[in-house]
Design an enzyme around this catalytic site. Structure first.
Site, PDB file in Angstrom:
ATOM      1  N   GLY A 269       0.817  -1.216   0.000  1.00  0.00           N
ATOM      2  CA  GLY A 269       0.000   0.000   0.000  1.00  0.00           C
ATOM      3  C   GLY A 269       0.849   1.263   0.000  1.00  0.00           C
ATOM      4  O   GLY A 269       2.082   1.211  -0.086  1.00  0.00           O
TER       5      GLY A 269
ATOM      6  N   TYR B 257     -15.035   4.282   8.105  1.00  0.00           N
ATOM      7  CA  TYR B 257     -13.584   4.291   8.303  1.00  0.00           C
ATOM      8  C   TYR B 257     -13.248   4.973   9.635  1.00  0.00           C
ATOM      9  O   TYR B 257     -12.495   4.437  10.455  1.00  0.00           O
ATOM     10  CB  TYR B 257     -12.947   5.040   7.132  1.00  0.00           C
ATOM     11  CG  TYR B 257     -11.457   5.256   7.219  1.00  0.00           C
ATOM     12  CD1 TYR B 257     -10.573   4.199   7.167  1.00  0.00           C
ATOM     13  CD2 TYR B 257     -10.934   6.555   7.296  1.00  0.00           C
ATOM     14  CE1 TYR B 257      -9.208   4.416   7.214  1.00  0.00           C
ATOM     15  CE2 TYR B 257      -9.576   6.779   7.329  1.00  0.00           C
ATOM     16  CZ  TYR B 257      -8.713   5.707   7.297  1.00  0.00           C
ATOM     17  OH  TYR B 257      -7.364   5.917   7.336  1.00  0.00           O
TER      18      TYR B 257
ATOM     19  N   ASP C  41       1.070  -8.927   1.985  1.00  0.00           N
ATOM     20  CA  ASP C  41      -0.060  -8.170   1.447  1.00  0.00           C
ATOM     21  C   ASP C  41      -1.022  -9.169   0.830  1.00  0.00           C
ATOM     22  O   ASP C  41      -0.615 -10.274   0.455  1.00  0.00           O
ATOM     23  CB  ASP C  41       0.428  -7.164   0.388  1.00  0.00           C
ATOM     24  CG  ASP C  41      -0.572  -6.049   0.145  1.00  0.00           C
ATOM     25  OD1 ASP C  41      -0.308  -4.907   0.584  1.00  0.00           O
ATOM     26  OD2 ASP C  41      -1.623  -6.316  -0.467  1.00  0.00           O
ATOM     27  N   ILE C  42      -2.267  -8.751   0.688  1.00  0.00           N
ATOM     28  CA  ILE C  42      -3.258  -9.641   0.073  1.00  0.00           C
ATOM     29  C   ILE C  42      -3.037  -9.744  -1.435  1.00  0.00           C
ATOM     30  O   ILE C  42      -3.474 -10.690  -2.079  1.00  0.00           O
ATOM     31  CB  ILE C  42      -4.686  -9.152   0.409  1.00  0.00           C
ATOM     32  CG1 ILE C  42      -5.692 -10.282   0.176  1.00  0.00           C
ATOM     33  CG2 ILE C  42      -5.049  -7.902  -0.380  1.00  0.00           C
ATOM     34  CD1 ILE C  42      -7.026 -10.044   0.827  1.00  0.00           C
TER      35      ILE C  42
HETATM   36  N1  SER Z   1      -6.033   9.645   3.908  1.00  0.00           N
HETATM   37  C1  SER Z   1      -7.122   9.027   4.606  1.00  0.00           C
HETATM   38  C2  SER Z   1      -8.382   9.124   3.848  1.00  0.00           C
HETATM   39  O1  SER Z   1      -8.551  10.120   3.159  1.00  0.00           O
HETATM   40  C3  SER Z   1      -7.302   9.658   5.938  1.00  0.00           C
HETATM   41  O2  SER Z   1      -6.666   8.909   6.891  1.00  0.00           O
HETATM   42  O3  SER Z   1      -9.206   8.272   3.952  1.00  0.00           O
END
Ligand code: SER
Length: 311
Positions: A11, A141, A34-35
């Protein structure tokens, strides 16, 4: 001896953090996982293991086989992607962390887990959001990051797991693409500027967000992981600030190098997410506890990005 496992190594953060960790501990002592299936172009992150953090049995077997002592668990679904599949995002972000924490508890591992400015919500203060503040995030998130922070604190307090975390701002880098976040515009803009001389931004011109150059983020992560235990006063996630800027300010800084560059604005659903986040954060705890200090400002970030991106 330190033996590191980086989960989510392909990532945006993992790519650069794995390289930095290998410089410090030696290639053979940093296992990248990583996956994703590794392609030839990603050859540089070998030794590499394809692994899902949700497969706890395989994860634990790997930890035992490789005698892992530290895990950097970076695999996650980011804010914008998470809104498309909230339950899937919750599952990866939460269950993945719990798998790592459980194994860390059993095998006494040290853990790094990334949190985010997304822990904040629309009801918190916008400028210099305090370390300890109202946390009412509106994205799945953000909810997973607040919950994850509390789980980290719980595992530390109840089981003595040495788990450490940073609330990353939007991260700007050129080695790997960002993975579907709200701050991704601040990376995309450079590629469009170099390729097309124009960019249509999905946020409004005056949306200020906390941002950071990846070199600073990697340095912060390693600094926190090296800090002595007694100095740490935050066991949720440390605020760290690099800089705060708006799309308009970033575009202006780019035009200093590329005078023909133009920007248009077409805000989409990501605007609502950005509006719920702070413009900047108060990072005094990180500065005090482990001497955090950013090195890159808007001018240096822009010139580094334009110099290093290969179109
Ligand atoms: N960069 C991330 C996002 O925009 C924030 O932690 O989801």
């Amino acid at each position: 001896m330190t033996k590191v496992l980086v989960i989510g190594a392909c990532g945006q953060i993992g790519t650069e953090l794995t390289t930095a960790l290998r410089l410090k501990y030696g290639n053979e002592n940093v296992i990248a996982a990583d996956i994703r299936l590794l392609t030839d172009t990603e050859f540089r992150i070998r030794p590499y293991i394809q692994l899902s953090v949700l497969d706890k049995v395989s994860l634990h077997a790997l930890v035992l086989r490789e005698k892992i002592t530290v895990i950097y668990h970076l695999a996650a679904t980011l804010s914008a992607t998470g809104e498309k599949q909230p339950l899937k995002a919750w599952d990866l972000n939460m269950q993945g962390l719990l798998n790592v924490l459980e194994i860390a508890k059993t095998d006494q591992l040290k853990v790094f887990w990334p949190s985010s400015i997304a822990v904040y919500g629309a009801n918190g203060p916008k400028a210099f959001s305090p370390q300890h503040s109202i946390m009412e995030p509106s994205t799945v998130y953000g909810i997973s990051k607040v919950s994850g922070e509390l789980w980290c604190k719980y595992y530390h307090e109840q089981y003595g797991v040495d788990v450490r975390s940073i609330r990353y701002p939007g991260l700007i880098s050129y080695t790997a693409e960002p993975g579907g976040g709200t701050t991704d515009y601040a990376v995309d803009i450079f590629y469009h500027a170099l390729k097309h001389r124009t960019y249509t931004c999905f946020l409004k011109p005056h949306t200020a967000l906390p941002m950071m150059y990846m070199a600073d983020a990697v340095r912060a992560t390693m600094q926190l992981m090296e800090a002595s235990n007694e100095k740490l006063t935050v066991r949720t996630g440390y605020n760290i600030l690099g800089i705060s800027f708006t799309p308009a300010q970033l575009a202006e800084a780019i035009t200093k190098h590329l005078p023909v560059f133009t920007i248009n604005y077409k805000p989409d659903r990501r605007q609502n997410i950005a509006d719920s986040w702070p413009a900047s954060v108060d990072d005094r705890h990180a500065r005090h506890d482990w001497d955090w200090e950013p090195q890159y400002n808007l001018t240096t970030i822009v010139s580094e990005m334009l110099r290093n991106i290969k179109i």
